[in-house]
Structures are given as C-alpha cells and as structure tokens.
Motif scaffolding. Structure first.
Motif, mmCIF file in Angstrom:
data_model
loop_
_atom_site.group_PDB
_atom_site.id
_atom_site.type_symbol
_atom_site.label_atom_id
_atom_site.label_comp_id
_atom_site.label_asym_id
_atom_site.label_seq_id
_atom_site.Cartn_x
_atom_site.Cartn_y
_atom_site.Cartn_z
ATOM 1 N N ASP A 36 6.112 13.274 -2.735
ATOM 2 C CA ASP A 36 6.882 12.273 -3.460
ATOM 3 C C ASP A 36 7.900 12.892 -4.422
ATOM 4 O OD1 ASP A 36 6.673 9.455 -3.149
ATOM 5 O OD2 ASP A 36 6.317 9.327 -5.304
ATOM 6 N N LYS A 80 20.434 4.156 4.182
ATOM 7 C CA LYS A 80 20.261 4.707 2.845
ATOM 8 C C LYS A 80 21.515 5.473 2.398
ATOM 9 C CE LYS A 80 16.956 5.357 -0.278
ATOM 10 N NZ LYS A 80 16.161 4.251 -0.822
ATOM 11 N N ASP A 136 18.297 -1.838 -3.423
ATOM 12 C CA ASP A 136 18.011 -0.407 -3.381
ATOM 13 C C ASP A 136 17.949 0.207 -4.785
ATOM 14 O OD1 ASP A 136 17.333 1.968 -2.232
ATOM 15 O OD2 ASP A 136 19.308 2.414 -1.383
ATOM 16 N N VAL A 166 9.187 -3.591 -1.363
ATOM 17 C CA VAL A 166 9.100 -2.125 -1.498
ATOM 18 C C VAL A 166 8.538 -1.553 -0.199
ATOM 19 C CG1 VAL A 166 9.032 -1.763 -4.006
ATOM 20 C CG2 VAL A 166 6.964 -2.487 -2.832
ATOM 21 N N ASP A 196 0.957 -5.660 3.745
ATOM 22 C CA ASP A 196 1.273 -4.343 4.299
ATOM 23 C C ASP A 196 0.805 -4.288 5.746
ATOM 24 O OD1 ASP A 196 1.566 -1.435 4.763
ATOM 25 O OD2 ASP A 196 1.822 -1.339 2.602
ATOM 26 N N ARG A 248 0.825 -1.217 0.000
ATOM 27 C CA ARG A 248 0.000 0.000 0.000
ATOM 28 C C ARG A 248 0.858 1.267 0.000
ATOM 29 N NH1 ARG A 248 -5.137 -1.963 1.058
ATOM 30 N NH2 ARG A 248 -5.173 -3.957 2.137
ATOM 31 N N ALA A 284 10.476 4.958 -9.818
ATOM 32 C CA ALA A 284 10.719 3.621 -9.258
ATOM 33 C C ALA A 284 9.749 2.570 -9.787
ATOM 34 C CB ALA A 284 10.612 3.688 -7.723
ATOM 35 N N THR A 325 14.839 -2.062 -1.780
ATOM 36 C CA THR A 325 15.150 -1.158 -0.663
ATOM 37 C C THR A 325 16.574 -1.426 -0.160
ATOM 38 O OG1 THR A 325 14.673 -2.521 1.289
ATOM 39 C CG2 THR A 325 12.760 -1.687 0.054
HETATM 40 N N1 NAD Z 1 10.914 5.825 -4.799
HETATM 41 C C1 NAD Z 1 12.162 5.620 -5.119
HETATM 42 O O1 NAD Z 1 12.687 6.215 -6.034
HETATM 43 C C2 NAD Z 1 12.943 4.577 -4.380
HETATM 44 C C3 NAD Z 1 14.231 4.307 -4.804
HETATM 45 C C4 NAD Z 1 14.953 3.332 -4.121
HETATM 46 C C5 NAD Z 1 14.403 2.673 -3.050
HETATM 47 N N2 NAD Z 1 13.156 2.969 -2.642
HETATM 48 C C6 NAD Z 1 12.651 2.278 -1.462
HETATM 49 O O2 NAD Z 1 11.371 1.715 -1.714
HETATM 50 C C7 NAD Z 1 10.675 1.618 -0.471
HETATM 51 C C8 NAD Z 1 9.260 2.123 -0.659
HETATM 52 O O3 NAD Z 1 9.245 3.511 -0.894
HETATM 53 P P1 NAD Z 1 7.849 4.276 -0.825
HETATM 54 O O4 NAD Z 1 8.101 5.650 -1.276
HETATM 55 O O5 NAD Z 1 6.791 3.466 -1.470
HETATM 56 O O6 NAD Z 1 7.582 4.288 0.757
HETATM 57 P P2 NAD Z 1 6.177 4.302 1.508
HETATM 58 O O7 NAD Z 1 6.486 4.717 2.902
HETATM 59 O O8 NAD Z 1 5.162 5.044 0.728
HETATM 60 O O9 NAD Z 1 5.712 2.763 1.502
HETATM 61 C C9 NAD Z 1 6.219 1.795 2.361
HETATM 62 C C10 NAD Z 1 5.080 0.830 2.718
HETATM 63 O O10 NAD Z 1 5.633 -0.233 3.494
HETATM 64 C C11 NAD Z 1 4.687 -0.565 4.493
HETATM 65 N N3 NAD Z 1 5.345 -1.311 5.566
HETATM 66 C C12 NAD Z 1 6.132 -0.844 6.568
HETATM 67 N N4 NAD Z 1 6.546 -1.869 7.345
HETATM 68 C C13 NAD Z 1 6.024 -3.023 6.813
HETATM 69 C C14 NAD Z 1 6.095 -4.392 7.150
HETATM 70 N N5 NAD Z 1 6.777 -4.825 8.218
HETATM 71 N N6 NAD Z 1 5.430 -5.287 6.380
HETATM 72 C C15 NAD Z 1 4.714 -4.894 5.297
HETATM 73 N N7 NAD Z 1 4.601 -3.581 4.936
HETATM 74 C C16 NAD Z 1 5.250 -2.678 5.674
HETATM 75 C C17 NAD Z 1 4.127 0.784 4.913
HETATM 76 O O11 NAD Z 1 2.880 0.641 5.611
HETATM 77 C C18 NAD Z 1 3.976 1.477 3.559
HETATM 78 O O12 NAD Z 1 2.695 1.230 2.987
HETATM 79 C C19 NAD Z 1 11.505 2.383 0.567
HETATM 80 O O13 NAD Z 1 12.263 1.471 1.340
HETATM 81 C C20 NAD Z 1 12.427 3.207 -0.296
HETATM 82 O O14 NAD Z 1 13.641 3.526 0.353
HETATM 83 C C21 NAD Z 1 12.407 3.899 -3.285
#
Ligand code: NAD
Length: 382
Positions: free
Chosen positions: A289, A259, A210, A134, A59, A11, A321, A185
């Motif tokens: 975002d 990170k 990541d 993710v 999630d 989510r 991403a 990640t």
């Molecule tokens: N957006 C990018 O460009 C990018 C690039 C590299 C890495 N990432 C990595 O991708 C990941 C997701 O990024 P995002 O922007 O979607 O973050 P976000 O915070 O929107 O989404 C993370 C989701 O993980 C869920 N979550 C947390 N703990 C959990 C668990 N134990 N089990 C299941 N779900 C869990 C949260 O409820 C949330 O819905 C991050 O770790 C981020 O560092 C993103």
C-alpha cells in the motif's frame, strides 16, 4: 445525526482503513490527524460526529473484515493494537456487509442493492445513508442508449444487456434508495446523463471523482505556483510505483488508462496548456500500500532560461485516503441534511477530477470548502 456510510468495496484497503479509523475515533483510541473536517475552519455542528457514523457495504470478496484489518496492520498501514482492540466492533460491522449481487438482469441486481441499503437504514434507525464508492477502478464503459435518460435506462436495465458498469449500477441503486453518493474512484459512477437526471429528480447531492491523495495533490499545489509566477512549464513527467489491490487493478490497461486520464487533467486545466510528458503507473507487488511517485518538471523563466525541479512522494495510500472518505461522508450527509441536490463542486478539494469545478488549485478549492462548511453550519448551503 445517525448516518450510515455504505462502502462499495467494503473489504478493500481504503474501506477497511476507513472503518478501523472511524471505529477508533468513536472509541477515543486515536486522534483525527488526516481528517480535514476536524480542522478549526471546518469543524462544526452541521457535520455528523464520528460516533454518529455506522458502517456497512458491499464487496465481491468474502475475506472477513478482521482478517483484512490484521493484514493491513501486518503491512504497517494501521497500528496492530487497533485491529486487536476493535475486533468486536469489526465483527459487528461484518454483520452489515453484503455480497455484491450476481446473476439476473441488472434491474434485479440494482433492486437487491437498493433493498440492502433500505434494510441497513431501517435496522440502525439512520437519518440517511451516504454511499461511497471505494471499489476497484474500472475501465471506461462502452456507450449505451440507456445512458441518455432515466426512462431509457429503466427499460434497458430490465433487458439482457450489461447496460451499466458496476460503479454506475451501485450509483443507480443508491439514488433509487434515496442515498447521497460519493465516488472516490475514477470509475464512471454517477457520471451519466440518466443518473445525474435521476439524482436531481430525487433531490440527492453527489460528489466525485477520484480521491486526490498523492502525486496529484502535490501537482495541484505546484502547478498554480508555476502559473502565478508566469513560468513556462515545458515538461512534467511522473512515474508512480504501487502494489496492493489498487496497484494490481491498475496493471490492467483499461483501468490504468482511466486513472492516468484523471491524474493528468490538473496540469492542462491549471496551466492553460499541456506540457510534454505523461504519468505512468506501474505495479510493484512488494510495495503493497506504500506508493512512490517521482516527478520531473522542466520549466523556463525570464529570457528562456531553462530550469528543473524534481520531487519524490512516499505515501501510504490507504492512510491518506481513509480519513478523506470519512470527511466526504460527513460533508455529503450535512449537504443532504441542508437540502442540497445535484453535484457538490464545493468538495473539489478532495478530488483529482472534480465534478463541475472551474479550478484545480488546492488553495482556491480549500477556500471554497471553508465557505461551504461555514454556510452548512449556519444552516444555509441549501
Ligand atoms: N488509496 C488512495 O490513495 C486512493 C486515491 C484515489 C482513489 N483511490 C481508489 O479507491 C479505490 C479503492 O482502493 P483500494 O486501495 O482500497 O483498492 P482494493 O483493491 O484494496 O479494494 C477494492 C475492493 O473493491 C472490491 N470490489 C471489486 N469489484 C467490486 C464490485 N463489483 N462490487 C463490490 N466490490 C467490488 C474488491 O473485492 C476490493 O475489496 C480504487 O478504485 C482506487 O483507485 C484510492
């Protein structure tokens, strides 16, 4: 090749954008801009099509997927017309989302995750399910004797300790369910000797770590340029400002350290020395975002003459991403179908901190990816 894409953190912003994008591609409502697997050099019969992909996930949050899509549309991350047109498809994916298990021993929680994955595969008649992490970035875990090998791990998981961080518990459950695994990640995920041994035993491929989508992507193009021109990089400093769920998570010092460590690796390993300066990540809620990265590089040329360059990157993190998540799911599924097991260094192109990759140079990584997909399409790569 009906393929499940099981998103841990289903989510979140990246996952929701990936699901909306995958459904929109299947419905012909959008084009594949940003999906590198649709480039002529990579496209081909070994990859599952977008229509073959079926989404599910875990999630800890419970916000309905349609609400998350609407919120991302309101923030300008994805077009509002897609959230509206795909409401019924998103509701169908909602039926395949499961709560992250809580309570009991870690062995019991892993068994619940494994059962959720097996039921998803059966319900949809899927050939395979690729698990993609993710979820929110975690701090590096404390070491535990259970990390050493599969037997020690199994024994430890049945006890009262929190042996594995959540990302690694999902990775363990994925391997137990016979699923290839991708870590988008910087969290630990499958990077523990016990889990790598289990994946090898089960003949499963895995990739990480990541996603490389912004500042580090630019670094992996520029740093080789300085190296190839024999210019001496004296300092490289970067400031990243971002909001959203990821930004909020990275405000926490442990996750921030994980990170930053991942983002700096490219410089030392490409240049052969570590210039002065560092990377900072600051949370600015209002940016949502949309991330801004400012980098200042000072370097010396012939006779020691000092020079500098600066760049500014304004990226929409989830839009950058999400297509890569679809690419990685397709490529990892094809690698599994082609009989590959263990780490997939050929997918280094996608990652800031790639497993087993000797190079961080984007152009070298690209060529390796092209060769790899060519082999997959020819029925080789196993
Ligand atoms: N957006 C990018 O460009 C990018 C690039 C590299 C890495 N990432 C990595 O991708 C990941 C997701 O990024 P995002 O922007 O979607 O973050 P976000 O915070 O929107 O989404 C993370 C989701 O993980 C869920 N979550 C947390 N703990 C959990 C668990 N134990 N089990 C299941 N779900 C869990 C949260 O409820 C949330 O819905 C991050 O770790 C981020 O560092 C993103």
């Amino acid at each position: 090749m009906r393929t499940g894409v099981w998103l841990v953190g289903a989510r979140g912003s990246v996952a929701t954008t990936g699901i909306v994008g995958g459904l929109a591609l299947r419905a012909g409502l959008t084009g594949p801009t940003g999906c590198v697997t649709e480039l002529p050099d990579l496209r081909g019969p070994a990859l599952p099509t977008f229509a073959d992909l079926v989404f599910g996930g875990h999630d800890v949050a419970t916000t309905p997927l349609t609400k998350r899509a609407e919120a991302l549309a309101a923030a300008g991350v994805l077009p509002g017309r897609l959230a509206t047109a795909l409401a019924a498809d998103l509701a169908a994916v909602e039926d395949d989302l499961r709560p992250a298990p809580t309570g009991g021993s870690q062995a019991e929680r892993a068994a619940t995750i494994t059962a959720d994955l097996a039921a998803f595969r059966e319900r949809h008649g899927l050939e395979r399910v690729v698990v993609v992490n993710v979820s929110a970035t975690e701090p590096a875990p404390a070491t535990h004797p259970g990390h050493a090998d599969p037997d020690a791990l199994r024994a430890a998981l049945a006890g009262p300790d929190e042996v594995l961080p959540p990302s690694s518990l999902y990775a363990y459950a994925a391997v137990e369910a016979g699923c290839p695994y991708v870590d988008f990640t910087p969290s630990t995920g499958l990077r523990l000797p016990a889990l790598a041994a289990l994946a090898a035993q089960r003949g499963l491929p895995y990739a990480g770590h990541d996603g490389k989508t912004g500042e580090t992507l630019v670094k992996s193009v520029l740093a080789p340029m300085f190296a190839m021109r024999h210019l001496a990089v004296r300092s490289w400093s970067g400031v990243n400002l971002l909001g959203g769920g990821d930004g909020a998570t990275l405000a926490e010092p442990g996750a921030n350290a994980a990170k930053v460590d991942s983002k700096q690796r490219v410089l030392g390993e490409t240049l052969g020395y570590v210039p002065q300066g560092g990377t900072r990540i600051d949370y600015v809620e209002d940016l949502g975002d949309f991330k801004t990265a400012w980098d200042l590089i000072t370097f010396a040329g012939f006779l020691g003459t000092g020079m500098r360059m600066e760049f500014t990157w304004h990226g929409c993190d989830s839009a950058l991403a999400a297509p890569l998540v679809l690419d990685l799911a397709r490529l990892t599924a094809a690698a599994h179908a082609g009989g590959r097991a263990g780490p997939l260094p050929e997918l280094a192109f996608f990652f800031k901190d790639p497993i087993d990759s000797p190079t961080h140079s984007l152009s070298t990584q690209w060529q390796r990816l092209v060769d790899f997909t060519r082999e997959l399409h020819a029925g080789g790569a196993g």
